[in-house]
Design an enzyme around this catalytic site. Structure first.
Site, PDB file in Angstrom:
ATOM      1  N   ASN A   9      49.177  25.227  40.839  1.00 25.89           N
ATOM      2  CA  ASN A   9      48.645  26.403  41.534  1.00 25.89           C
ATOM      3  C   ASN A   9      49.778  27.032  42.348  1.00 25.89           C
ATOM      4  O   ASN A   9      50.178  26.477  43.361  1.00 25.89           O
ATOM      5  CB  ASN A   9      47.494  25.949  42.442  1.00 25.89           C
ATOM      6  CG  ASN A   9      46.971  27.073  43.325  1.00 25.89           C
ATOM      7  OD1 ASN A   9      47.256  28.247  43.087  1.00 25.89           O
ATOM      8  ND2 ASN A   9      46.194  26.712  44.343  1.00 25.89           N
ATOM      9  N   LYS A  11      49.722  29.729  44.023  1.00 24.90           N
ATOM     10  CA  LYS A  11      49.223  30.489  45.193  1.00 24.90           C
ATOM     11  C   LYS A  11      49.942  31.838  45.283  1.00 24.90           C
ATOM     12  O   LYS A  11      50.301  32.407  44.255  1.00 24.90           O
ATOM     13  CB  LYS A  11      49.388  29.670  46.476  1.00 24.90           C
ATOM     14  CG  LYS A  11      48.873  28.239  46.322  1.00 24.90           C
ATOM     15  CD  LYS A  11      48.722  27.538  47.630  1.00 24.90           C
ATOM     16  CE  LYS A  11      48.383  26.084  47.381  1.00 24.90           C
ATOM     17  NZ  LYS A  11      47.989  25.380  48.577  1.00 24.90           N
ATOM     18  N   HIS A  94      38.792  27.137  45.368  1.00 26.66           N
ATOM     19  CA  HIS A  94      39.878  26.493  46.114  1.00 26.66           C
ATOM     20  C   HIS A  94      39.555  26.561  47.607  1.00 26.66           C
ATOM     21  O   HIS A  94      38.973  27.541  48.076  1.00 26.66           O
ATOM     22  CB  HIS A  94      41.204  27.196  45.817  1.00 26.66           C
ATOM     23  CG  HIS A  94      42.385  26.461  46.347  1.00 26.66           C
ATOM     24  ND1 HIS A  94      42.764  26.541  47.664  1.00 26.66           N
ATOM     25  CD2 HIS A  94      43.238  25.587  45.757  1.00 26.66           C
ATOM     26  CE1 HIS A  94      43.818  25.750  47.847  1.00 26.66           C
ATOM     27  NE2 HIS A  94      44.121  25.166  46.711  1.00 26.66           N
ATOM     28  N   GLU A  96      41.229  27.297  50.081  1.00 29.00           N
ATOM     29  CA  GLU A  96      41.724  28.501  50.780  1.00 29.00           C
ATOM     30  C   GLU A  96      40.792  29.687  50.546  1.00 29.00           C
ATOM     31  O   GLU A  96      40.628  30.535  51.421  1.00 29.00           O
ATOM     32  CB  GLU A  96      43.165  28.798  50.316  1.00 29.00           C
ATOM     33  CG  GLU A  96      44.129  27.769  50.887  1.00 29.00           C
ATOM     34  CD  GLU A  96      45.355  27.469  50.039  1.00 29.00           C
ATOM     35  OE1 GLU A  96      45.688  28.272  49.143  1.00 29.00           O
ATOM     36  OE2 GLU A  96      45.981  26.415  50.277  1.00 29.00           O
ATOM     37  N   GLU A 166      39.924  18.040  46.049  1.00 27.94           N
ATOM     38  CA  GLU A 166      41.057  18.334  46.913  1.00 27.94           C
ATOM     39  C   GLU A 166      40.629  18.189  48.366  1.00 27.94           C
ATOM     40  O   GLU A 166      40.070  19.134  48.949  1.00 27.94           O
ATOM     41  CB  GLU A 166      41.533  19.768  46.676  1.00 27.94           C
ATOM     42  CG  GLU A 166      41.997  20.048  45.271  1.00 27.94           C
ATOM     43  CD  GLU A 166      42.990  21.199  45.238  1.00 27.94           C
ATOM     44  OE1 GLU A 166      44.142  20.962  44.919  1.00 27.94           O
ATOM     45  OE2 GLU A 166      42.592  22.320  45.581  1.00 27.94           O
ATOM     46  N   GLY A 172      48.678  20.908  51.329  1.00 38.16           N
ATOM     47  CA  GLY A 172      49.823  21.539  51.982  1.00 38.16           C
ATOM     48  C   GLY A 172      50.235  20.884  53.293  1.00 38.16           C
ATOM     49  O   GLY A 172      51.023  21.439  54.051  1.00 38.16           O
ATOM     50  N   SER A 212      48.955  17.509  48.420  1.00 42.54           N
ATOM     51  CA  SER A 212      50.262  16.886  48.697  1.00 42.54           C
ATOM     52  C   SER A 212      50.688  15.886  47.626  1.00 42.54           C
ATOM     53  O   SER A 212      51.361  14.899  47.931  1.00 42.54           O
ATOM     54  CB  SER A 212      50.271  16.246  50.092  1.00 42.54           C
ATOM     55  OG  SER A 212      50.058  17.246  51.073  1.00 42.54           O
TER      56      SER A 212
HETATM   57  C1  PEP Z   1      46.503  23.073  46.242  1.00 45.75           C
HETATM   58  O1  PEP Z   1      46.635  24.074  46.921  1.00 45.75           O
HETATM   59  O2  PEP Z   1      45.676  23.056  45.328  1.00 45.75           O
HETATM   60  C2  PEP Z   1      47.336  21.918  46.564  1.00 45.75           C
HETATM   61  C3  PEP Z   1      46.986  20.757  46.089  1.00 45.75           C
HETATM   62  O3  PEP Z   1      48.433  22.133  47.368  1.00 45.75           O
HETATM   63  P1  PEP Z   1      49.564  21.058  47.773  1.00 45.75           P
HETATM   64  O4  PEP Z   1      49.916  20.306  46.518  1.00 45.75           O
HETATM   65  O5  PEP Z   1      50.710  21.904  48.246  1.00 45.75           O
HETATM   66  O6  PEP Z   1      48.993  20.203  48.819  1.00 45.75           O
END
Ligand code: PEP
Length: 249
Positions: A9, A11, A94, A96, A166, A172, A212
């Site tokens: 992703n 973003k 997601h 966000e 997630e 993040g 992460s």
């Molecule tokens: C995400 O935004 O789906 C995600 C997993 O981000 P990150 O790997 O940066 O934590």
């Protein structure tokens, strides 16, 4: 055997030229991968059509889609438009989108059903915030997100869905779920799918971990029996890191 997937992703990162370079690099490294995981990238909307011309084995996803088919919805991008740009998958729900844009479970269910009706494959995200985990509500939160988000889907529909767990506190932040935490929730989700659909649906469902995930922790996460791959944010912006995660299988 359920499909293993590693999806990136991007973003709101990369300008068009950099995004095209990144896509080319991912496609090149994918050809040399040492794993049977399917590789998906989700660039920003503006890049989709151009990136589609550069990839072949790597599959294309959007990061979001509209909940309406067409018409006076300024700034929205419909599932049909995504399909016409060569998109196969779409990330829905997601964290966000849930937290910054107020997308609730009902809206996400509407998007999921519309995306499916247009032939897209949703990557449906769920996850709890830290207070919900610490307060012990984590399983209720995930149950509600999936109960409502996947409501009214037929077994044929659900066979085209990928679920991404997630935990919001891991996205993040550099704080990754432990392999045990990931496995516990993935198993819970798979058991829930037995109740919502049936055992076959549950066994065939690809459930990705996101939050992460990076080359240094991917293999211990992916070693879990119910973790079928990853949804990767930050580490998907470097082709070498992203493919190192793919090769963690
Ligand atoms: C995400 O935004 O789906 C995600 C997993 O981000 P990150 O790997 O940066 O934590």
């Amino acid at each position: 055997m359920r499909k293993k997937i590693v999806a990136g992703n991007w973003k709101m990162n990369t300008l068009l030229k950099d995004g095209m370079e990144l896509a080319k690099a991912v496609e090149k490294l994918e050809k040399e991968k040492r794993s049977d995981a399917l590789v998906i990238i989700a660039p920003p909307y503006t890049h989709l059509s151009r990136v589609n011309d550069l990839i072949d084995s790597v599959k294309l996803s959007a990061q979001n889609c509209a909940s309406e088919e067409s018409g006076a919805y300024t700034g929205e991008v419909s599932p049909d438009m995504l399909v016409s740009a060569g998109v196969e998958y779409v990330i829905i729900g997601h964290s966000e989108r849930r937290s910054y844009y107020g997308e609730d479970n009902e809206l996400l269910n509407k998007k999921t059903k519309l995306a499916l009706s247009k032939g897209l494959k949703p990557i449906f995200c769920c996850g709890e915030v830290l207070e919900e985990r610490e307060g012990g509500a984590l399983f209720d939160v995930i149950r509600e997100q999936l109960n409502v988000g996947l409501a009214d889907l037929t077994k044929e529909d659900i066979s085209r869905v990928v679920i991404a767990y997630e935990p919001v506190w891991a996205i993040g932040t550099g704080v990754v779920a432990t392999p045990d935490q990931a496995q516990e929730m993935h198993k819970f989700i798979r058991d829930l799918l037995v109740d919502l659909f049936d055992k076959k649906v549950a066994e065939n469902m690809t459930i990705l971990y996101g939050g992460s995930c990076k080359p240094s922790n991917a293999s211990e996460l992916f070693a879990n029996p119910d973790v079928d791959g990853g949804l990767i944010g930050g580490a998907a912006l470097k082709a070498e890191d992203f493919l190192a995660i793919v090769n963690s299988y």
